[in-house]
Design an enzyme around this catalytic site. Structure first.
Site, PDB file in Angstrom:
ATOM      1  N   GLY A  69       0.811  -1.217   0.000  1.00  0.00           N
ATOM      2  CA  GLY A  69       0.000   0.000   0.000  1.00  0.00           C
ATOM      3  C   GLY A  69       0.845   1.268   0.000  1.00  0.00           C
ATOM      4  N   ASN A 149      -8.323   3.987   8.256  1.00  0.00           N
ATOM      5  CA  ASN A 149      -7.739   2.837   8.949  1.00  0.00           C
ATOM      6  C   ASN A 149      -7.893   2.897  10.462  1.00  0.00           C
ATOM      7  OD1 ASN A 149      -5.830   4.999   8.079  1.00  0.00           O
ATOM      8  ND2 ASN A 149      -4.500   4.006   9.562  1.00  0.00           N
ATOM      9  N   GLN A 177      -7.708  -0.109   3.237  1.00  0.00           N
ATOM     10  CA  GLN A 177      -8.587  -0.702   4.249  1.00  0.00           C
ATOM     11  C   GLN A 177      -9.902  -1.203   3.641  1.00  0.00           C
ATOM     12  OE1 GLN A 177      -8.220  -1.400   7.523  1.00  0.00           O
ATOM     13  NE2 GLN A 177      -6.123  -0.649   7.524  1.00  0.00           N
ATOM     14  N   SER A 197      -3.457  -3.308  -0.713  1.00  0.00           N
ATOM     15  CA  SER A 197      -2.342  -4.084  -0.173  1.00  0.00           C
ATOM     16  C   SER A 197      -2.811  -5.477   0.237  1.00  0.00           C
ATOM     17  CB  SER A 197      -1.785  -3.342   1.047  1.00  0.00           C
ATOM     18  OG  SER A 197      -0.725  -4.083   1.617  1.00  0.00           O
ATOM     19  N   GLY A 198      -2.050  -6.500  -0.140  1.00  0.00           N
ATOM     20  CA  GLY A 198      -2.454  -7.882   0.102  1.00  0.00           C
ATOM     21  C   GLY A 198      -2.664  -8.248   1.558  1.00  0.00           C
ATOM     22  N   HIS A 199      -1.772  -7.771   2.418  1.00  0.00           N
ATOM     23  CA  HIS A 199      -1.825  -8.247   3.809  1.00  0.00           C
ATOM     24  C   HIS A 199      -2.981  -7.677   4.608  1.00  0.00           C
ATOM     25  CE1 HIS A 199      -0.090  -4.867   6.289  1.00  0.00           C
ATOM     26  NE2 HIS A 199       0.322  -4.464   5.108  1.00  0.00           N
ATOM     27  N   THR A 235      11.851  -7.772 -10.935  1.00  0.00           N
ATOM     28  CA  THR A 235      11.365  -9.131 -11.159  1.00  0.00           C
ATOM     29  C   THR A 235      10.066  -9.351 -10.400  1.00  0.00           C
ATOM     30  OG1 THR A 235      13.628  -9.897 -11.418  1.00  0.00           O
ATOM     31  CG2 THR A 235      11.969 -11.582 -10.925  1.00  0.00           C
ATOM     32  N   CYS A 323       1.321   2.890  13.264  1.00  0.00           N
ATOM     33  CA  CYS A 323       2.402   3.838  12.989  1.00  0.00           C
ATOM     34  C   CYS A 323       2.599   4.813  14.135  1.00  0.00           C
ATOM     35  CB  CYS A 323       2.097   4.621  11.728  1.00  0.00           C
ATOM     36  SG  CYS A 323       1.451   3.578  10.433  1.00  0.00           S
TER      37      CYS A 323
HETATM   38  C1  LIG Z   1      -1.841  -0.373   5.942  1.00  0.00           C
HETATM   39  C2  LIG Z   1      -2.197   0.839   5.173  1.00  0.00           C
HETATM   40  C3  LIG Z   1      -1.304   1.398   4.235  1.00  0.00           C
HETATM   41  C4  LIG Z   1       0.070   0.846   4.022  1.00  0.00           C
HETATM   42  O1  LIG Z   1       0.053  -0.407   3.402  1.00  0.00           O
HETATM   43  P1  LIG Z   1       1.353  -1.336   3.455  1.00  0.00           P
HETATM   44  O2  LIG Z   1       1.034  -2.467   2.568  1.00  0.00           O
HETATM   45  O3  LIG Z   1       1.525  -1.747   4.882  1.00  0.00           O
HETATM   46  O4  LIG Z   1       2.492  -0.509   2.954  1.00  0.00           O
HETATM   47  C5  LIG Z   1      -1.719   2.498   3.525  1.00  0.00           C
HETATM   48  N1  LIG Z   1      -2.933   3.039   3.711  1.00  0.00           N
HETATM   49  C6  LIG Z   1      -3.812   2.540   4.583  1.00  0.00           C
HETATM   50  C7  LIG Z   1      -5.159   3.160   4.710  1.00  0.00           C
HETATM   51  C8  LIG Z   1      -3.473   1.425   5.356  1.00  0.00           C
HETATM   52  O5  LIG Z   1      -4.346   0.939   6.242  1.00  0.00           O
END
Ligand SMILES: *Cc1c(COP(=O)(O)O)cnc(C)c1O
Length: 394
Positions: A69, A149, A177, A197-199, A235, A323
Site C-alpha cells: 500500500g 484505517n 482498508q 495491499s495484500g496483507h 522481477t 504507525c
Molecule cells: C496499511 C495501510 C497502508 C500501508 O500499506 P502497506 O502495505 O503496509 O504498505 C496504507 N494506507 C492505509 C489506509 C493502510 O491501512
C-alpha cells in the site's frame, strides 16, 4: 489469544498459503523468461491480475503490482504530480489520510507543490463543500482514502469522483482498508487510481497493487526492467502475486456474507461497550463504517495502559494506528474529528475478522470493563471529576 488488530494486518488464509507454496521451490522461474517453464509462472501472474481486476471492476491491464500500500500511494502521488507539473502544482487531500499519503504530500510540499488538507466532520466524513471550494485552476490531483484505517469511516468516494471528473482533475483513492472488505468498483466510483495491499485482506505482506485507469498518463516509479508494461520495474514477486490474487478471489466470493457477519458482531461489540462502560464513546460514523472496525475513547484512561493490560489477557488490540504506537502524540485522525488531546489519548481500536466469534467479543468487553474500572480507580483526574459531578445529574 484473541486477535483484534486486523486493520494492522490479517492472517494469511490457508488457501492463500497453499496456492503460493509451489511458486517458491517448484515453479520458481522468472515469469518474464521465454522458456515454457517460465510461461507457467506468467500464467499464474495473469490469473492473479484477473482476480484482482474482477474484485474492483477493472481490466487486468490496469493493475500494476507493487510492494504494498505504501508504495502504491507513493507512486500514485509522486508520479501523477510529476506528470501534471506543467498544468499546475496544487493537490487536494484530507486531514485524516494514512501517513503513506500525508508524508508523501509533505514531501511534495518541499518539492514546491501546494497541498490543501480538507477537513472532516465529527464522524470523520470529508466536507465535500470544502473540497469543492478548494479546487483551483492549477489543481492536478485529489487523493482521498476510501475508508479510514483508524476509525473505519467510509468516505463518499463516488461524490468526490464526480467532482474530480467535472473539473478534469485526476482522482486517487487509498483503498487499502476498503479493498476486499466492502464492494468497490472503479467505474462506479469514478477513480483514476486506487491503492491496495495484500496483507490487509488475508494475502501476504510485501505485495500490493496500484490500479491506473487506462489512458491516465503517469510516469514510472521504479526504473529498470520492462516489467508491468515498463511502469514498475523489478522481477515479479510470483509467490506474492499468486497470494494476493488468491486472496482477491476469496474476498470477492464471500464478500456480502462476510460483511453481514462482521457488521452484526461489530454492532454487538459497540452496543455492549457503550451501554456497559461509562464515559465511553464511539469514534467514526455509526453506519458508514467498515464492517470490521470499532474505535472507542474512554475518558480518564491512557490508551497505552489499556493495551498493555489487554495484552496480559491475551487480547491483541491497538490504539488506532500501528504507525503512531510508541509515540506520545495522539492520533491525527482523532484530533481531526475534534476530540481534545486528553480524550484522544484514551482510544482503543478493535478490528475483527471473519474468524472472530461472539465469545471473543464477550471475553474482550468483560476484560475492557474491568481494566477501565481499575485504571480509573487509580486516576486522580477521575476522582476529581466524580467529586465535582456528584450532585449533578449526569
Ligand atoms: C496499511 C495501510 C497502508 C500501508 O500499506 P502497506 O502495505 O503496509 O504498505 C496504507 N494506507 C492505509 C489506509 C493502510 O491501512
Amino acid at each position: 489469544m484473541i486477535y483484534l488488530d486486523n486493520a494492522a494486518t490479517t492472517k494469511v488464509s490457508e488457501e492463500v498459503f497453499e496456492a503460493m507454496k509451489p511458486y517458491f521451490c517448484e515453479q520458481y522461474a522468472n515469469p518474464s523468461a521465454i522458456y515454457s517453464f517460465a510461461g507457467r509462472s506468467m500464467k499464474a501472474v495473469d490469473e492473479a491480475r484477473k482476480n484482482i481486476a474482477d474484485l474492483i471492476g477493472a481490466r487486468p491491464e490496469e493493475i500494476y503490482f507493487t510492494a504494498g500500500g505504501s508504495e502504491s500511494d507513493n507512486w500514485a502521488l509522486k508520479a501523477a504530480t510529476e506528470y501534471c507539473r506543467t498544468k499546475g502544482k496544487h493537490i487536494i487531500t484530507s486531514t485524516i489520510e494514512h501517513h503513506a499519503v500525508l508524508h508523501t504530500c509533505q514531501y511534495l510540499e518541499k518539492q514546491g507543490y501546494e497541498v490543501t488538507y480538507v477537513n472532516v466532520d465529527e464522524y470523520g466524513v470529508i466536507k465535500l463543500d470544502e473540497l469543492e471550494a478548494a479546487i483551483r485552476p492549477d489543481t492536478i490531483l485529489i487523493t482521498v482514502m476510501a475508508a479510514n484505517n483508524e476509525i473505519g469511516t467510509i468516505q463518499p468516494i463516488r461524490e468526490i469522483g464526480e467532482i474530480a471528473k467535472k473539473n478534469g482533475i485526476l482522482f486517487h483513492t487509498d483503498a487499502v482498508q476498503a479493498c476486499g472488505h466492502i464492494p468497490l468498483n472503479v467505474d462506479e466510483l469514478g477513480v483514476d487510481m486506487l491503492s491496495a495491499s495484500g496483507h490487509k485482506f488475508h494475502g501476504p505482506k510485501g505485495i500490493g497493487f496500484l490500479y491506473i485507469r487506462k489512458g491516465v498518463r503517469i510516469g514510472s516509479f521504479m526504473h529498470g526492467g520492462a516489467q508491468e508494461r515498463s511502469r514498475r520495474a523489478g522481477t515479479l514477486n510470483t509467490p506474492g502475486i499468486v497470494g494476493i490474487g488468491t486472496a482477491a478471489k476469496l474476498a470477492a466470493d464471500g464478500l456480502l456474507k462476510r460483511m453481514a457477519k462482521e457488521t452484526a458482531l461489530r454492532d454487538f461489540l459497540i452496543k455492549r461497550v457503550l451501554t456497559e462502560i461509562p464515559y465511553s464513546r464511539l469514534n467514526g460514523h455509526e453506519e458508514d463504517r467498515l464492517p470490521n472496525n470499532a474505535n472507542f475513547c474512554f475518558r480518564f484512561i491512557e490508551g497505552e495502559s489499556l493495551l498493555i493490560l489487554l495484552d496480559q489477557q491475551g487480547i491483541c488490540a491497538s490504539s488506532g494506528s500501528a504507525c503512531t504506537s510508541g509515540s506520545l502524540d495522539p492520533s491525527h485522525v482523532l484530533l481531526a474529528i475534534g476530540l481534545p488531546h486528553e480524550i484522544a489519548h484514551g482510544s482503543l481500536r478493535l478490528t475483527l475478522s471473519e474468524e472472530t466469534t461472539r465469545e471473543d467479543i464477550n471475553f474482550t468487553v468483560d476484560a475492557i470493563a474491568k481494566i477501565v474500572e481499575r485504571l480509573r480507580s487509580m486516576s486522580p483526574l477521575y476522582e476529581d471529576f466524580i467529586r465535582q459531578n456528584q450532585n449533578k445529574d449526569l
